[in-house]
Enzyme design. Sequence first.
Site, PDB file in Angstrom:
ATOM      1  N   TYR A  32      42.884 -49.765  11.742  1.00 41.22           N
ATOM      2  CA  TYR A  32      43.572 -49.923  13.026  1.00 41.22           C
ATOM      3  C   TYR A  32      42.653 -50.489  14.087  1.00 41.22           C
ATOM      4  O   TYR A  32      41.450 -50.592  13.894  1.00 41.22           O
ATOM      5  CB  TYR A  32      44.153 -48.576  13.480  1.00 41.22           C
ATOM      6  CG  TYR A  32      43.138 -47.593  14.014  1.00 41.22           C
ATOM      7  CD1 TYR A  32      42.230 -46.954  13.170  1.00 41.22           C
ATOM      8  CD2 TYR A  32      43.073 -47.289  15.374  1.00 41.22           C
ATOM      9  CE1 TYR A  32      41.304 -46.044  13.662  1.00 41.22           C
ATOM     10  CE2 TYR A  32      42.153 -46.383  15.878  1.00 41.22           C
ATOM     11  CZ  TYR A  32      41.271 -45.761  15.012  1.00 41.22           C
ATOM     12  OH  TYR A  32      40.349 -44.870  15.503  1.00 41.22           O
ATOM     13  N   LYS A 147      37.082 -49.290  10.591  1.00 40.59           N
ATOM     14  CA  LYS A 147      37.906 -48.517  11.530  1.00 40.59           C
ATOM     15  C   LYS A 147      39.153 -48.021  10.795  1.00 40.59           C
ATOM     16  O   LYS A 147      40.243 -48.592  10.901  1.00 40.59           O
ATOM     17  CB  LYS A 147      38.260 -49.367  12.770  1.00 40.59           C
ATOM     18  CG  LYS A 147      38.743 -48.536  13.948  1.00 40.59           C
ATOM     19  CD  LYS A 147      38.704 -49.337  15.225  1.00 40.59           C
ATOM     20  CE  LYS A 147      39.461 -48.673  16.370  1.00 40.59           C
ATOM     21  NZ  LYS A 147      38.951 -47.382  16.790  1.00 40.59           N
ATOM     22  N   GLU A 179      27.320 -41.085  16.333  1.00 42.17           N
ATOM     23  CA  GLU A 179      28.231 -41.471  17.416  1.00 42.17           C
ATOM     24  C   GLU A 179      29.071 -40.255  17.747  1.00 42.17           C
ATOM     25  O   GLU A 179      28.635 -39.139  17.481  1.00 42.17           O
ATOM     26  CB  GLU A 179      29.083 -42.676  16.989  1.00 42.17           C
ATOM     27  CG  GLU A 179      29.863 -42.430  15.722  1.00 42.17           C
ATOM     28  CD  GLU A 179      30.712 -43.611  15.277  1.00 42.17           C
ATOM     29  OE1 GLU A 179      31.047 -44.470  16.092  1.00 42.17           O
ATOM     30  OE2 GLU A 179      31.061 -43.646  14.069  1.00 42.17           O
ATOM     31  N   LEU A 203      30.837 -46.816  13.883  1.00 33.43           N
ATOM     32  CA  LEU A 203      31.694 -47.948  14.224  1.00 33.43           C
ATOM     33  C   LEU A 203      30.986 -48.753  15.314  1.00 33.43           C
ATOM     34  O   LEU A 203      30.510 -48.172  16.302  1.00 33.43           O
ATOM     35  CB  LEU A 203      33.046 -47.451  14.740  1.00 33.43           C
ATOM     36  CG  LEU A 203      34.021 -48.592  15.016  1.00 33.43           C
ATOM     37  CD1 LEU A 203      34.590 -49.131  13.710  1.00 33.43           C
ATOM     38  CD2 LEU A 203      35.148 -48.155  15.930  1.00 33.43           C
TER      39      LEU A 203
HETATM   40  C1  LIG Z   1      34.327 -43.391  15.644  1.00 33.52           C
HETATM   41  C2  LIG Z   1      34.412 -44.321  16.794  1.00 33.52           C
HETATM   42  N1  LIG Z   1      33.290 -44.802  17.326  1.00 33.52           N
HETATM   43  C3  LIG Z   1      33.297 -45.630  18.392  1.00 33.52           C
HETATM   44  C4  LIG Z   1      34.497 -45.992  18.990  1.00 33.52           C
HETATM   45  C5  LIG Z   1      34.481 -46.890  20.200  1.00 33.52           C
HETATM   46  O1  LIG Z   1      34.898 -48.173  19.845  1.00 33.52           O
HETATM   47  P1  LIG Z   1      35.504 -49.163  20.943  1.00 33.52           P
HETATM   48  O2  LIG Z   1      34.478 -49.280  22.028  1.00 33.52           O
HETATM   49  O3  LIG Z   1      35.683 -50.428  20.207  1.00 33.52           O
HETATM   50  O4  LIG Z   1      36.763 -48.541  21.421  1.00 33.52           O
HETATM   51  C6  LIG Z   1      35.704 -45.527  18.461  1.00 33.52           C
HETATM   52  C7  LIG Z   1      36.977 -45.908  19.060  1.00 33.52           C
HETATM   53  O5  LIG Z   1      38.018 -45.465  18.676  1.00 33.52           O
HETATM   54  C8  LIG Z   1      35.661 -44.661  17.345  1.00 33.52           C
HETATM   55  O6  LIG Z   1      36.788 -44.177  16.804  1.00 33.52           O
END
Ligand SMILES: Cc1ncc(COP(=O)(O)O)c(C=O)c1O
Length: 285
Positions: A32, A147, A179, A203
Amino acid sequence: MTLAYWNGHYMPLDAVKVSPLDRGFVFGDGVYEVVAFYGTEAFELDAHLARLARSLAEIGIALDPIAGGFAEIFRRLRADCGAPDATVYLQVTRGAPGTRGHAFPADATPTVFGFATPLARLQPDALATGFPAVTAPDIRWLRCDIKAISLLPAVLSAQAAKERNALETILHRDGLVTECSSSNVLIVKDGRIATPVADHRILDGIDRQVVVRLARQHGIPVQERNVLLEELRTADEIWITSTTKEVAPVVTLDGAAVGLGKPGPVWREMRAAFDVLIGRPASRG
Ligand SMILES: Cc1ncc(COP(=O)(O)O)c(C=O)c1O
C-alpha cells in the site's frame, strides 16, 4: 459519502464488496501507499508511486502504478474529499483466486482499492510542546523496506504507544534503533543529524527523505547510518517523520526528558523549512 476506487471503478466506500478469498483478507498479501495532499497539491507523489512500484515488484505483483494511471486515482479520490488537506490510501493485493493456498495463484488479478480521508495534522500548540515516545523491541520481519499491508506487529506497537499516551513506539533490534510503528526516527547530537540507514530493516519513508534533503540544503550534517539505542537515549533531539505525522519532536522517551525536555533548535529550523515546502508556513516560538 466517501468515494472509493475499486478495481477500475469509483463507487461509494460502503458499496465495495470484497471476496472472502482475497489474498489481502486471508494472507495480508499486498502492499500500500498513503499520499498527503496539501490543498490540491499531492506531496511527493512521484516518490510514493516509485516506492509502490518497488513494493509491488518485490512481492511479484506485475502491475505498474505509473503506466496504470495511479496518479489519476490518487487525484480523483482527493478531489472528492472536501477537507482542506487529505490523505489518500491505496492498496494492491494479489487478488481473489478460487481457493486458498499459500503460493501465488494462477487465476487471480490484483485487487486495487483506495479512498481518501481528511489529513488530521498535528497542531501547532502540540508541536510546540512536543510528544512522548516509548521504546520496544522490533519484532517485525526482515523485509521492512516493503510497504506491506500485513501490519500486526505495527498494530501492537501502535497500541502500546497509545496505552502509554505516547505518539509512537520507537523500535530497536540488536541494540540498534530501527524505526517506529508507522514512522521513521531521526536524532540530533551536537548539531548533527543521524537516522538509521534505509536497508531491509526499515521503510524508506518519503518524509524522512524530504527531511534529509532539507537538512543538507540547510548545511546541517546528516548521517544515514546505524544508530545505537544508547545514542537515542542520550540524543539532544529526537524527531519522528511520516506522511501523517510530518516532522514531530519527541520530548520524553520512556518517561525521561530528551535533551532539555522541549523541542530543540534544529527541529525548529527543519520544521519551518518543511512548513514552507508544503505551503503551510507557520510561526512557532
Ligand atoms: C513502518 C513505517 N515506517 C515509516 C513510515 C513513514 O513513511 P512515509 O514518510 O513515507 O509516510 C511509515 C508510514 O506509514 C511506516 O509504516
